[in-house]
Design a protein around this motif. Structure first.
Motif, PDB file in Angstrom:
ATOM      1  N   TYR A 156       0.835  -1.204   0.000  1.00 16.61           N
ATOM      2  CA  TYR A 156       0.000   0.000   0.000  1.00 16.61           C
ATOM      3  C   TYR A 156       0.870   1.254   0.000  1.00 16.61           C
ATOM      4  N   LEU A 157       1.844   1.314   0.902  1.00  9.37           N
ATOM      5  CA  LEU A 157       2.695   2.498   1.005  1.00  9.37           C
ATOM      6  C   LEU A 157       3.479   2.743  -0.282  1.00  9.37           C
ATOM      7  N   GLN A 158       4.002   1.681  -0.888  1.00  8.23           N
ATOM      8  CA  GLN A 158       4.752   1.854  -2.136  1.00  8.23           C
ATOM      9  C   GLN A 158       3.877   2.448  -3.227  1.00  8.23           C
ATOM     10  N   LYS A 159       2.670   1.937  -3.364  1.00  4.97           N
ATOM     11  CA  LYS A 159       1.746   2.469  -4.380  1.00  4.97           C
ATOM     12  C   LYS A 159       1.316   3.894  -4.043  1.00  4.97           C
ATOM     13  N   ARG A 160       0.956   4.109  -2.783  1.00  4.43           N
ATOM     14  CA  ARG A 160       0.435   5.409  -2.371  1.00  4.43           C
ATOM     15  C   ARG A 160       1.501   6.496  -2.471  1.00  4.43           C
ATOM     16  N   LEU A 161       2.707   6.205  -2.042  1.00  6.68           N
ATOM     17  CA  LEU A 161       3.782   7.197  -2.098  1.00  6.68           C
ATOM     18  C   LEU A 161       4.074   7.624  -3.532  1.00  6.68           C
ATOM     19  N   ASP A 162       3.934   6.691  -4.462  1.00  2.00           N
ATOM     20  CA  ASP A 162       4.139   7.023  -5.878  1.00  2.00           C
ATOM     21  C   ASP A 162       3.065   7.960  -6.410  1.00  2.00           C
ATOM     22  N   SER A 163       1.862   7.881  -5.847  1.00  2.00           N
ATOM     23  CA  SER A 163       0.753   8.675  -6.376  1.00  2.00           C
ATOM     24  C   SER A 163       0.547  10.010  -5.645  1.00  2.00           C
ATOM     25  N   LEU A 164       1.226  10.208  -4.527  1.00  2.00           N
ATOM     26  CA  LEU A 164       1.037  11.424  -3.745  1.00  2.00           C
ATOM     27  C   LEU A 164       1.811  12.606  -4.322  1.00  2.00           C
ATOM     28  N   LYS A 165       1.247  13.788  -4.145  1.00  2.00           N
ATOM     29  CA  LYS A 165       1.901  15.024  -4.570  1.00  2.00           C
ATOM     30  C   LYS A 165       2.217  15.827  -3.307  1.00  2.00           C
ATOM     31  N   VAL A 166       3.510  16.052  -3.078  1.00  2.00           N
ATOM     32  CA  VAL A 166       3.945  16.805  -1.909  1.00  2.00           C
ATOM     33  C   VAL A 166       3.697  18.289  -2.160  1.00  2.00           C
ATOM     34  N   VAL A 167       3.023  18.923  -1.192  1.00  2.75           N
ATOM     35  CA  VAL A 167       2.736  20.351  -1.291  1.00  2.75           C
ATOM     36  C   VAL A 167       3.556  21.064  -0.226  1.00  2.75           C
ATOM     37  N   ASP A 168       4.494  21.873  -0.670  1.00  2.00           N
ATOM     38  CA  ASP A 168       5.329  22.646   0.246  1.00  2.00           C
ATOM     39  C   ASP A 168       4.759  24.044   0.414  1.00  2.00           C
ATOM     40  N   TYR A 169       5.133  24.662   1.507  1.00  2.00           N
ATOM     41  CA  TYR A 169       4.734  26.035   1.790  1.00  2.00           C
ATOM     42  C   TYR A 169       5.311  26.969   0.723  1.00  2.00           C
ATOM     43  N   HIS A 170       4.521  27.961   0.358  1.00  2.00           N
ATOM     44  CA  HIS A 170       4.986  29.003  -0.559  1.00  2.00           C
ATOM     45  C   HIS A 170       4.583  30.353   0.041  1.00  2.00           C
ATOM     46  N   PRO A 171       5.472  31.351   0.006  1.00  2.00           N
ATOM     47  CA  PRO A 171       5.161  32.653   0.617  1.00  2.00           C
ATOM     48  C   PRO A 171       3.857  33.288   0.119  1.00  2.00           C
ATOM     49  N   ASP A 172       3.420  32.957  -1.086  1.00  2.00           N
ATOM     50  CA  ASP A 172       2.164  33.509  -1.605  1.00  2.00           C
ATOM     51  C   ASP A 172       0.949  33.061  -0.787  1.00  2.00           C
ATOM     52  N   GLN A 173       1.104  32.014   0.014  1.00  2.00           N
ATOM     53  CA  GLN A 173      -0.006  31.498   0.802  1.00  2.00           C
ATOM     54  C   GLN A 173      -0.292  32.346   2.046  1.00  2.00           C
ATOM     55  N   ASP A 174       0.671  33.133   2.488  1.00  2.00           N
ATOM     56  CA  ASP A 174       0.508  33.913   3.713  1.00  2.00           C
ATOM     57  C   ASP A 174      -0.786  34.731   3.692  1.00  2.00           C
ATOM     58  N   GLY A 175      -1.495  34.668   4.811  1.00  2.00           N
ATOM     59  CA  GLY A 175      -2.712  35.453   4.958  1.00  2.00           C
ATOM     60  C   GLY A 175      -3.974  34.754   4.503  1.00  2.00           C
ATOM     61  N   LYS A 176      -3.833  33.621   3.818  1.00  2.00           N
ATOM     62  CA  LYS A 176      -5.008  32.871   3.362  1.00  2.00           C
ATOM     63  C   LYS A 176      -4.865  31.401   3.746  1.00  2.00           C
ATOM     64  N   VAL A 177      -5.994  30.721   3.829  1.00  2.00           N
ATOM     65  CA  VAL A 177      -5.998  29.305   4.184  1.00  2.00           C
ATOM     66  C   VAL A 177      -5.821  28.466   2.917  1.00  2.00           C
ATOM     67  N   PHE A 178      -4.757  27.690   2.919  1.00  2.00           N
ATOM     68  CA  PHE A 178      -4.500  26.734   1.851  1.00  2.00           C
ATOM     69  C   PHE A 178      -4.059  25.420   2.492  1.00  2.00           C
ATOM     70  N   PHE A 179      -3.807  24.445   1.669  1.00  2.00           N
ATOM     71  CA  PHE A 179      -3.338  23.142   2.130  1.00  2.00           C
ATOM     72  C   PHE A 179      -2.084  23.314   2.992  1.00  2.00           C
ATOM     73  N   GLY A 180      -2.052  22.639   4.130  1.00  2.00           N
ATOM     74  CA  GLY A 180      -0.906  22.703   5.022  1.00  2.00           C
ATOM     75  C   GLY A 180      -1.005  23.766   6.097  1.00  2.00           C
TER      76      GLY A 180
END
Length: 157
Positions: free
Chosen positions: A64-88
């Motif tokens: 499960y983990l091998q399949k799932r890790l391949d399909s996941l998209k990592v979302v990192d913080y970006h300064p444009d997100q400041d002040g609004k609610v986004f993923f993370g």
């Protein structure tokens, strides 16, 4: 199906779990199965049956983990997100009664065993996306409609 997003911390945690299962737990359980099998009659050997079952559970989780890790998209913080609610985001909300809640909007794979995380797919998270501090949030669920106000937004940078 759950949205295939995950925070960097969540992804690393799943990678550590996979590594631990594969490099530590599986070899230990395999040794136990081999030892228990060497004792003879496997049909009445509780050690053999238990460890064989545990080995199947480990293998199932590894697949499960091998399949799932391949399909996941990592979302990192970006300064444009400041002040609004986004993923993370860590979000603090309050209702008219003064009740407050604080949680992080995260991926489906991260919410288990965490009372302070909610899935990005949850009605609350969907209602909060793109909101700013002091915005009113109307959350519609099967239990009814609730009104909350965003009181704080933070990101792990």
């Amino acid at each position: 199906m759950a949205t295939p997003l995950i925070t960097r911390q969540g992804f690393e945690k799943l990678m550590q779990e996979l590594d631990h299962l594969w490099r530590v737990e599986r070899p230990e359980v395999t040794k136990m199965v081999t030892w228990a099998a060497s004792l003879g009659d496997r049909s009445e050997n509780a050690d053999y049956q238990y460890n064989k079952k545990r080995l199947r559970e480990i293998d199932r989780r590894v697949r499960y983990l091998q399949k799932r890790l391949d399909s996941l998209k990592v979302v990192d913080y970006h300064p444009d997100q400041d002040g609004k609610v986004f993923f993370g985001a860590w979000v603090e909300i309050e209702n008219d009664s003064g009740e407050t809640k604080r949680f992080r909007i995260a991926g489906y794979d991260e919410i288990f065993d965490r009372k302070d995380y909610i899935s990005v797919d949850a009605p609350m998270a969907r209602s909060l996306l793109k909101k700013e501090v002091d915005d009113e949030v109307v959350v519609k669920t099967e239990a009814g409609t609730f009104v909350w106000y965003v009181s704080a937004i933070e990101y792990e940078k």
